[in-house]
Design a protein around this motif. Structure first.
Motif, PDB file in Angstrom:
ATOM      1  N   GLN A 270       0.826  -1.220   0.000  1.00 27.94           N
ATOM      2  CA  GLN A 270       0.000   0.000   0.000  1.00 27.94           C
ATOM      3  C   GLN A 270       0.854   1.261   0.000  1.00 27.94           C
ATOM      4  O   GLN A 270       0.549   2.239  -0.693  1.00 27.94           O
TER       5      GLN A 270
ATOM      6  N   LEU B 252       2.301   1.742  -3.472  1.00 25.89           N
ATOM      7  CA  LEU B 252       1.288   2.228  -4.419  1.00 25.89           C
ATOM      8  C   LEU B 252       0.965   3.706  -4.180  1.00 25.89           C
ATOM      9  O   LEU B 252       0.769   4.478  -5.134  1.00 25.89           O
ATOM     10  N   ARG B 253       0.899   4.081  -2.883  1.00 24.66           N
ATOM     11  CA  ARG B 253       0.628   5.483  -2.558  1.00 24.66           C
ATOM     12  C   ARG B 253       1.761   6.398  -3.047  1.00 24.66           C
ATOM     13  O   ARG B 253       1.508   7.467  -3.611  1.00 24.66           O
ATOM     14  N   ASN B 254       2.994   5.953  -2.854  1.00 20.06           N
ATOM     15  CA  ASN B 254       4.134   6.751  -3.318  1.00 20.06           C
ATOM     16  C   ASN B 254       4.181   6.828  -4.838  1.00 20.06           C
ATOM     17  O   ASN B 254       4.483   7.884  -5.406  1.00 20.06           O
TER      18      ASN B 254
ATOM     19  N   SER C  89       1.598   6.628  -6.826  1.00 18.32           N
ATOM     20  CA  SER C  89       0.490   7.495  -7.243  1.00 18.32           C
ATOM     21  C   SER C  89       0.870   8.965  -7.096  1.00 18.32           C
ATOM     22  O   SER C  89       0.609   9.793  -7.986  1.00 18.32           O
ATOM     23  N   GLY C  90       1.533   9.306  -5.956  1.00 20.69           N
ATOM     24  CA  GLY C  90       1.982  10.682  -5.766  1.00 20.69           C
ATOM     25  C   GLY C  90       3.010  11.087  -6.783  1.00 20.69           C
ATOM     26  O   GLY C  90       3.003  12.229  -7.275  1.00 20.69           O
TER      27      GLY C  90
ATOM     28  N   TYR D 297       3.289   9.858  -9.854  1.00 21.73           N
ATOM     29  CA  TYR D 297       2.590  10.058 -11.129  1.00 21.73           C
ATOM     30  C   TYR D 297       1.873  11.420 -11.154  1.00 21.73           C
ATOM     31  O   TYR D 297       1.896  12.131 -12.170  1.00 21.73           O
ATOM     32  N   ASN D 298       1.221  11.747 -10.055  1.00 22.58           N
ATOM     33  CA  ASN D 298       0.511  13.036  -9.994  1.00 22.58           C
ATOM     34  C   ASN D 298       1.466  14.212 -10.177  1.00 22.58           C
ATOM     35  O   ASN D 298       1.146  15.186 -10.874  1.00 22.58           O
TER      36      ASN D 298
ATOM     37  N   HIS E   3      11.007   8.578  -9.765  1.00 25.45           N
ATOM     38  CA  HIS E   3       9.958   7.592 -10.011  1.00 25.45           C
ATOM     39  C   HIS E   3      10.560   6.248 -10.432  1.00 25.45           C
ATOM     40  O   HIS E   3      10.132   5.183  -9.950  1.00 25.45           O
TER      41      HIS E   3
END
Length: 296
Positions: free
Chosen positions: A10, A13-15, A17-18, A20-21, A276
């Protein structure tokens, strides 16, 4: 605290997602050239941008107003130049007509005809328009100065009142020129020259002498009006330069507030991409095989 494989997944995935944003935001900035594309990105920048945008729009409107000011003043000066030419020709005709001994009936008729044409030209000049507005009619811009129905020049107070155009905050430039009396007086001179030419009496020499003096006086009036227009044109030029400076300053402020620094943004995007990729690489090492992988 027990760290489970699920917690690691988790967090990863959170990192991701951040990451990518962040890259998406940087790419959007490069595509649009703006720091923000929606108010939620940075409300302060958006509010400042609205203020700077209003200032730029205001200056642009004033510049349009300056164009109208120049149209009025240039048209007024050109029209009064035409009035001066009418007076110069009238002076020549009066000088010729003053020599009553050498004037024949045909000569007098020719002068009367030309004076009539000069009068019609003067009436046309008095009704000069810029767009749909009569520039010599004071505040009565929708009505001509010379009334063709009454065959006379309007001399009411409304036809002498000023017309001004705003060219800056609290700054108005007068564009109208009070010439109603001048046109009426010149029209009267044309009538007198025509009448004196038609009489051909022996005392016309003195009468024409006074007439020529009156024409010179009206030429001085025309020159005075043109000098006033010239002074206002010079001020309009100064205001035009000031507006250009204001426009440049306003656009510079808006650009500094809204536009991205391409070099910095590209560098940030490359850095984000590197981070990334490193995150993906580290995540692949952290995500060890689970029991289900062994059961397959």
């Amino acid at each position: 605290m027990r760290v489970t494989q699920s917690m690691l997944s988790q967090n990863m995935l959170r990192n991701l997602s951040g990451s990518y944003n962040k890259m998406g935001k940087l790419q959007e900035q490069l595509n649009t050239g703006k720091k923000v594309t929606r108010p939620s990105d940075d409300p302060v920048v958006v509010m400042k941008g609205m203020g700077y945008g209003m200032q730029v729009n205001k200056v642009e409107q004033y510049q349009k107003n300056m164009g109208e000011v120049n149209n009025w003043l240039d048209s007024s000066d050109d029209a009064l130049d035409g009035v001066g030419q009418v007076l110069q020709r009238l002076k020549e005709l009066a000088t010729n007509a003053s020599n009553t001994g050498a004037m024949t009936e045909t000569d007098r008729k020719a002068i009367e005809t030309e004076v009539g044409q000069l009068r019609e030209h003067l009436q046309d000049v008095a009704n000069t328009k810029v767009g749909d507005k009569h520039i010599f009619s004071g505040s009565m811009t929708d009505k001509p100065l010379y009334n063709k129905e009454n065959k006379s020049f309007e001399t009411g107070d409304a036809y002498k009142s000023d017309v001004s155009i705003e060219v800056f905050d609290g700054v108005n430039l007068r564009v109208s020129t009070d010439v109603s009396k001048m046109f009426s007086d010149i029209d009267g001179l044309l009538d007198k020259v025509k009448d004196l030419t038609g009489t051909g009496s022996s005392n016309d020499g003195n009468s024409f002498g006074k007439m020529i003096s009156d024409i010179d006086g009206q030429l001085d009036v025309v020159l005075s009006k043109r000098a006033d227009i010239g002074a206002r044109s010079n001020r309009a030029e100064l205001m035009h330069n000031r507006l250009e400076m204001q426009e440049g300053a306003a656009k510079k402020q808006r650009s500094q507030n809204e536009d991205v620094d391409y070099e910095k943004t590209i560098t940030d995007l490359i850095t984000s991409e590197s981070i990334h990729r490193a995150t993906l690489s580290v995540g692949a090492r952290i995500m060890q095989p689970s029991l289900m992988d062994f059961l397959r």
